[in-house]
Enzyme design. Structure first.
Site, short mmCIF file in Angstrom:
data_model
loop_
_atom_site.label_atom_id
_atom_site.label_comp_id
_atom_site.label_asym_id
_atom_site.label_seq_id
_atom_site.Cartn_x
_atom_site.Cartn_y
_atom_site.Cartn_z
CD GLU A 127 -67.46 134.48 -26.62
OE1 GLU A 127 -67.67 133.09 -26.20
OE2 GLU A 127 -68.18 135.47 -26.77
N PRO A 128 -68.23 136.67 -31.39
CG PRO A 128 -70.12 137.08 -32.58
CD PRO A 128 -69.46 135.71 -31.94
N GLY A 129 -68.13 139.02 -30.17
CA GLY A 129 -67.70 140.34 -28.99
C GLY A 129 -66.63 139.95 -28.63
CB SER A 132 -57.53 139.87 -29.46
OG SER A 132 -56.87 139.83 -30.82
N GLY A 351 -41.03 139.21 -58.47
CA GLY A 351 -42.00 140.11 -59.50
C GLY A 351 -42.61 139.33 -60.25
CD GLU A 375 -53.44 128.73 -30.99
OE1 GLU A 375 -52.76 128.87 -30.13
OE2 GLU A 375 -53.90 127.99 -31.29
CB THR A 377 -53.15 139.62 -33.15
OG1 THR A 377 -53.65 139.88 -32.03
CG2 THR A 377 -54.55 139.14 -33.39
CD GLN A 379 -51.20 144.04 -33.74
OE1 GLN A 379 -51.58 142.93 -33.45
NE2 GLN A 379 -51.17 145.01 -34.88
#
Length: 398
Positions: A127-129, A132, A351, A375, A377, A379
């Site tokens: 959700e926006p808030g 994770s 390269g 799934e 992060t 951290q």
């Protein structure tokens, strides 16, 4: 005794998936990367029918047994790794293989598995808030008579546009935190759930990533996955949320396998380019007799192999009824970081050929980044691992 050789039934799955990746995915990978927003590619529809006849992805943890199993989770690893070698975005776009399917198979009733396990189910958590931190979900679900009413907003929902149904995470009582979080099956054509937008992305461009809005979205009472009861003790609440999170124990090794496939593809292309220039990694040579470029290839190969073994272990544990939360997070953390580092290093080693679209290296590098993010992060995985190793709860170690 540990046997690191794959049994014949797994190598057969691996071989079939590799043929699919080489014969179907690779020829169309650039086409759909350029189109990005489109309907389900026609080339994937017969693939979905074939996979439906064979059975689908992870089926959840087995019960502990003295018999050694190599089941659906290990088979999933073999298939996902090989198909991701071809194109991880196309693999994620196969109808019927959504993350929501894994949730239904992990915690759904027999009736729910029969009815929804054969559909294409996406998963709506973020959700926006609440990124994770799954426990911070604010989408609500309230029971009115024989219906659940859902309200909220979901973002970054993989397959949210093309799917048949969405497994939505919502809270029954936000004041109770993660204990009140449940998951619900919402048909995609439900009038109360609308598509807000489909994201433009750096990688996995053929795979649709949607934002969804739920406005008084009504679903039948039996569309909840698991029990609707909120546990009355802290220990029981922790166990209940653990059941919801069990989905990740099954799917994180699958995500790790995506990184294995992408990294293997990049290394194979790099070796082919180098061999044309007369540089071939000879693993029998001592390091001080090798060139800097050969040593770099050795390091990347070793990193890939370490991630592969960790991923196989986590999937094997799930097939044999062993708790694998720590190992699932470990393999996802290791493989996610490895896939990104290997693909970017291959671009650098080659390269202008790596940076241009003359090879697939730049695309593999773009696709690899999200694998280290979705799934959970890097951290978050490290935090989960630390809690397991130190024996601390989520409250004690944040």
């Amino acid at each position: 005794m540990i046997n690191l050789e794959l049994p014949q039934k797994l190598t057969q799955v691996q071989h079939m998936a590799q043929q699919l990746a080489a014969g179907v995915f690779r020829p169309i990978t650039r086409k759909y990367d350029a189109i990005e927003h489109c309907e389900t590619p026609d080339e994937l529809k017969p693939v979905a029918q074939m996979m439906a006849s064979m059975g689908r992805g992870p089926k959840g943890k087995a019960e502990p047994s003295d018999e050694i199993r190599n089941g659906a989770n290990m088979m999933g690893i073999m298939g996902v790794e090989a198909m991701s070698w071809g194109d991880v975005g196309l693999m994620l776009s196969i109808p019927g293989t959504g993350l929501g399917n894994a949730a239904v198979m992990a915690v759904g009733t027999a009736e729910q598995k029969e009815k929804y396990g054969k559909l294409y189910c996406a998963m709506a958590i973020t959700e926006p808030g609440a990124g994770s931190d799954s426990a911070a979900i604010s989408t609500t679900a309230r029971l009115e008579g024989d219906e659940w009413v859902l309200n909220g907003e979901k973002i970054y929902c993989t397959g949210g546009q093309r799917c048949d149904a969405v497994v939505v995470w919502a809270t029954l009582d936000k004041s109770l935190g993660k204990a009140a979080i449940k998951s619900f099956i919402v048909p995609r054509d439900n009038a109360g759930m609308s598509l807000v937008r489909v994201e433009d992305k750096m990688g996995l461009r053929v795979s649709d990533t949607a934002a969804l809005s739920l406005n008084d979205c009504r679903i039948p009472k039996d569309h909840i996955l698991g029990s609707p009861d909120i546990a009355d003790s802290e220990e029981a609440r922790k166990k209940a949320f653990g059941g919801v999170m069990q989905t990740f124990d099954n799917t994180r090794p699958q995500v790790a396998a995506m990184a294995l496939g992408v990294a293997r593809a990049a290394l194979e292309i790099t070796r082919e380019i180098y061999e044309k220039e007369g540089v071939k990694a000879d693993f029998s040579k001592l390091h001080y007799n090798s060139t800097a470029r050969e040593l770099e290839l050795y390091r990347l190969e070793a990193d890939l192999e370490a991630a592969r073994l960790m991923t196989l272990k986590a999937a094997w544990m799930a097939d044999n009824g062993q708790p694998n939360s720590k190992d699932a997070s470990m393999c996802k953390a290791k493989a996610g970081r490895m896939g990104n580092e290997v693909t970017l290093k291959c671009v650098a080693l080659c390269g202008e050929l790596g940076y241009s679209e003359r090879t697939l290296l730049e695309k593999l590098a773009r696709d690899s980044k999200i694998i280290d993010i979705f799934e959970g992060t890097q951290q978050i995985q490290q935090l989960i691992i630390a809690r397991h190793l130190l024996g601390l709860s989520s409250k004690e170690l944040k």
